[in-house]
Scaffold this motif. Structure first.
Motif, short mmCIF file in Angstrom:
data_model
loop_
_atom_site.label_atom_id
_atom_site.label_comp_id
_atom_site.label_asym_id
_atom_site.label_seq_id
_atom_site.Cartn_x
_atom_site.Cartn_y
_atom_site.Cartn_z
N ASP A 354 0.92 -1.17 0.00
CA ASP A 354 0.26 0.22 0.03
C ASP A 354 0.86 1.21 -0.08
N ASN A 355 1.99 1.33 0.67
CA ASN A 355 2.86 2.45 0.56
C ASN A 355 4.29 1.95 0.04
N GLY A 356 4.12 0.85 -0.84
CA GLY A 356 5.21 0.58 -1.85
C GLY A 356 6.59 -0.20 -1.42
N ALA A 357 6.20 -0.86 -0.15
CA ALA A 357 7.06 -1.72 0.53
C ALA A 357 8.46 -1.33 0.59
N PRO A 358 8.89 0.00 1.16
CA PRO A 358 10.11 0.50 1.00
C PRO A 358 11.08 -0.39 1.62
N ILE A 359 10.98 -1.07 2.85
CA ILE A 359 11.77 -1.93 3.57
C ILE A 359 12.27 -3.02 2.85
N ALA A 360 11.16 -3.95 2.19
CA ALA A 360 11.26 -5.09 1.30
C ALA A 360 12.04 -4.72 -0.02
N LYS A 361 11.82 -3.51 -0.58
CA LYS A 361 12.40 -3.10 -1.44
C LYS A 361 14.00 -2.87 -1.51
N ARG A 362 14.08 -2.23 -0.39
CA ARG A 362 15.49 -1.42 0.05
C ARG A 362 16.36 -2.95 0.24
N ALA A 363 15.77 -3.79 0.91
CA ALA A 363 16.51 -5.18 1.27
C ALA A 363 16.85 -5.89 -0.35
N HIS A 364 15.83 -5.71 -0.86
CA HIS A 364 15.91 -6.50 -2.41
C HIS A 364 17.00 -5.95 -3.41
N LYS A 365 17.05 -4.49 -3.10
CA LYS A 365 17.97 -3.74 -3.93
C LYS A 365 19.48 -3.98 -3.36
N GLU A 366 19.72 -3.94 -2.11
CA GLU A 366 21.07 -3.84 -1.58
C GLU A 366 21.37 -5.28 -2.04
N LEU A 367 20.78 -6.46 -1.70
CA LEU A 367 21.05 -7.73 -1.86
C LEU A 367 21.40 -7.83 -3.38
N THR A 368 20.44 -7.73 -4.33
CA THR A 368 20.64 -7.94 -5.94
C THR A 368 21.98 -7.20 -6.56
N SER A 369 22.06 -5.85 -5.75
CA SER A 369 23.24 -5.14 -6.30
C SER A 369 24.62 -5.72 -5.89
N ILE A 370 24.77 -6.42 -4.86
CA ILE A 370 25.88 -7.05 -4.36
C ILE A 370 26.10 -8.48 -5.29
N GLN A 371 24.84 -9.08 -5.33
CA GLN A 371 24.87 -10.53 -6.09
C GLN A 371 25.25 -10.17 -7.55
N TRP A 372 24.87 -9.12 -8.32
CA TRP A 372 25.35 -8.93 -9.64
C TRP A 372 26.18 -8.21 -9.63
N GLY A 373 27.40 -8.03 -8.62
CA GLY A 373 28.57 -7.35 -8.87
C GLY A 373 28.52 -5.69 -9.02
N GLU A 374 27.16 -5.19 -8.67
CA GLU A 374 27.27 -3.69 -8.86
C GLU A 374 27.79 -2.85 -7.91
N THR A 375 27.59 -3.50 -6.66
CA THR A 375 28.32 -3.04 -5.46
C THR A 375 29.26 -3.96 -4.96
N PRO A 376 30.58 -3.88 -5.31
CA PRO A 376 31.55 -4.55 -4.77
C PRO A 376 31.45 -5.05 -3.27
N HIS A 377 31.73 -6.36 -2.73
CA HIS A 377 31.13 -6.69 -1.52
C HIS A 377 31.98 -7.95 -1.28
N GLU A 378 32.27 -8.41 0.04
CA GLU A 378 33.00 -9.59 0.40
C GLU A 378 32.21 -10.90 0.29
N TRP A 379 30.84 -10.65 0.16
CA TRP A 379 29.74 -11.60 0.08
C TRP A 379 29.81 -12.08 -1.22
N SER A 380 30.28 -11.53 -2.22
CA SER A 380 30.14 -11.84 -3.78
C SER A 380 31.42 -12.30 -4.20
N VAL A 381 31.47 -13.67 -4.44
CA VAL A 381 32.68 -14.35 -4.66
C VAL A 381 32.93 -14.76 -5.97
N PRO A 382 33.84 -14.57 -6.72
CA PRO A 382 33.92 -14.81 -8.20
C PRO A 382 34.31 -16.33 -8.25
N VAL A 383 33.59 -16.87 -9.31
CA VAL A 383 33.94 -18.33 -9.51
C VAL A 383 35.49 -18.84 -10.10
#
Ligand SMILES: *Cc1c(COP(=O)(O)O)cnc(C)c1O
Length: 385
Positions: A354-383
């Motif tokens: 109803d008000n755009g799920a700001p917390i869910a969206k923020r969690a989604h954005k921060e995680l996917t940005s790490i997973q797809w290598g947009e934000t360099p992070h130690e959680w993201s490990v090259p193969v």
């Protein structure tokens, strides 16, 4: 009781595994001569229905310990009809993903968390101990070999399914004297089709429980999932998409389908609180859950709590207009908003969107940005480098 049993098992199997440990350096690779056709449009692939050219297998026996890891063309198993995995559910698995980053590099997300969880699940089933780092090296090599299968389309990824089974060809109920650790790979599309952030509805029926104290709800063991299919079918029959798992006389919320659960609300003290149930043995310790907790602890004006929450507290917060968001969290979707709960024959609207799920969206954005290598992070490990 459960703990001391676990320790005993770990100690005896560690000793055995030390005789012949799992060693990446011994790996043998047999490449396919007839590579399969990759999906033309991964976003249309049904989850887990297409597999890559190769798989990883590592045999274990009580006499010899771990054999050399083998990567070979994807194939069926020869299997005795008496195999212990088939009769007594001596099976556990993992679910993780390889992501093709914005720079074309293939990365895993916190893979040692999955290795540790698989180790724990295996211990619960009296499967042998294995070296987690070495097993991860084998998986990385497999993903590297099949790297062309990691989709390039947006939001698509390569699902990784490490699996651990009792492979003993006899009917005695006891620790399996043979085991097989293997891994298969499957290209998968986005969880939310047509790009949307679509909320789901939940059936909360306290007649069913997913886990219980002293059980194995905190393990990714196959037996936990077979038992949920009937409930899922019932949820759909009653017009809901997934199951909200409750536990106890006070109807604590535990998980959503095969996801961990978060509730964002203004609590009775007027504090903005992000609540997720604690790791008390009933809950699968999700990597996504852990990551959201760790990220949100750094956000301003929000208190993160790992604590129990009951249906009574949820209904009260809803009635007083204090409940703002509810969402599931897991590798498949990252986060998945909830918009309705059917509980005691009554539908409760959950105002997540109803008000755009700001917390869910923020969690989604921060995680996917790490997973797809947009934000360099130690959680993201090259193969590979
Ligand atoms: C796999 C799983 C999760 C999510 O775990 P992730 O590591 O975040 O993917 C949550 N609950 C259950 C029951 C699961 O099987």
């Amino acid at each position: 009781m459960a703990l001391s049993f676990r320790r005993l098992n770990r100690i005896s199997y560690r000793r055995l595994a030390a005789l012949c440990p799992l060693q990446y350096n011994n790996i043998q690779v047999k490449l396919t001569e007839s590579p399969g056709e990759k999906p033309k449009d991964t976003s249309r692939v049904v989850f887990g229905s297409v597999f890559t050219d190769h798989m990883l297998e590592i045999d274990w026996t009580v006499e010899k310990g771990w054999e050399s890891p083998l990567i070979s063309p994807y194939h069926d198993f020869p299997m005795s009809p008496a195999t212990s995995a088939l009769h007594y559910g001596i099976e556990c698995f993992e679910g993780m993903k390889a992501y093709r980053g914005v720079d074309g590099k293939v990365r895993l997300f916190r893979p040692m968390e999955n290795m540790q969880r698989m180790f724990n699940s295996g211990q619960r089933l009296c499967l042998p101990a294995f070296d987690k780092e070495e097993f991860l090296k084998c998986i990385k090599r497999l993903v590297h070999i099949d790297a062309d299968w990691v989709p390039k389309e947006p939001d698509c990824s390569l699902y990784i399914r490490p699996t651990f089974i009792g492979y003993q060809p006899s009917l005695g109920v006891g620790p399996s004297k043979r085991a097989l650790l293997y891994c298969i790979l499957s290209p998968v599309g986005p969880y939310f089709k047509d790009g949307g952030f679509k909320p789901v509805s939940l059936l909360a029926d306290p007649r069913y429980v997913r886990s219980w104290p002293g059980g194995m709800g905190d393990c990714k063991a196959g037996g936990n999932y077979g038992a949920t299919v009937l409930t899922q079918v019932e949820a759909e029959r009653r017009g809901c998409q997934q199951v909200l798992w409750l536990y106890g006389d006070d109807y604590k919320l535990t998980e959503v389908g095969t996801m961990n659960m978060f509730i964002y609300m203004k609590n009775e003290q007027g504090v903005n609180e992000l609540v997720t149930p604690p790791l008390d043995g009933l809950i699968l310790p999700g990597v996504t859950r852990k990551s959201i907790v760790e990220l949100a602890q750094k956000w301003e004006n929000i208190q993160v709590s790992e604590r129990s929450i009951t249906m009574q507290e949820v209904v009260k917060a809803l009635e007083e207009g204090r409940l703002m968001e509810m969402f599931g969290a897991g590798t498949a979707c990252v986060v998945c908003p909830v918009d309705r709960i059917l509980y005691n024959e009554k539908n409760y609207h959950i105002p997540t969107m109803d008000n755009g799920a700001p917390i869910a969206k923020r969690a989604h954005k921060e995680l996917t940005s790490i997973q797809w290598g947009e934000t360099p992070h130690e959680w993201s490990v090259p193969v590979s480098d």
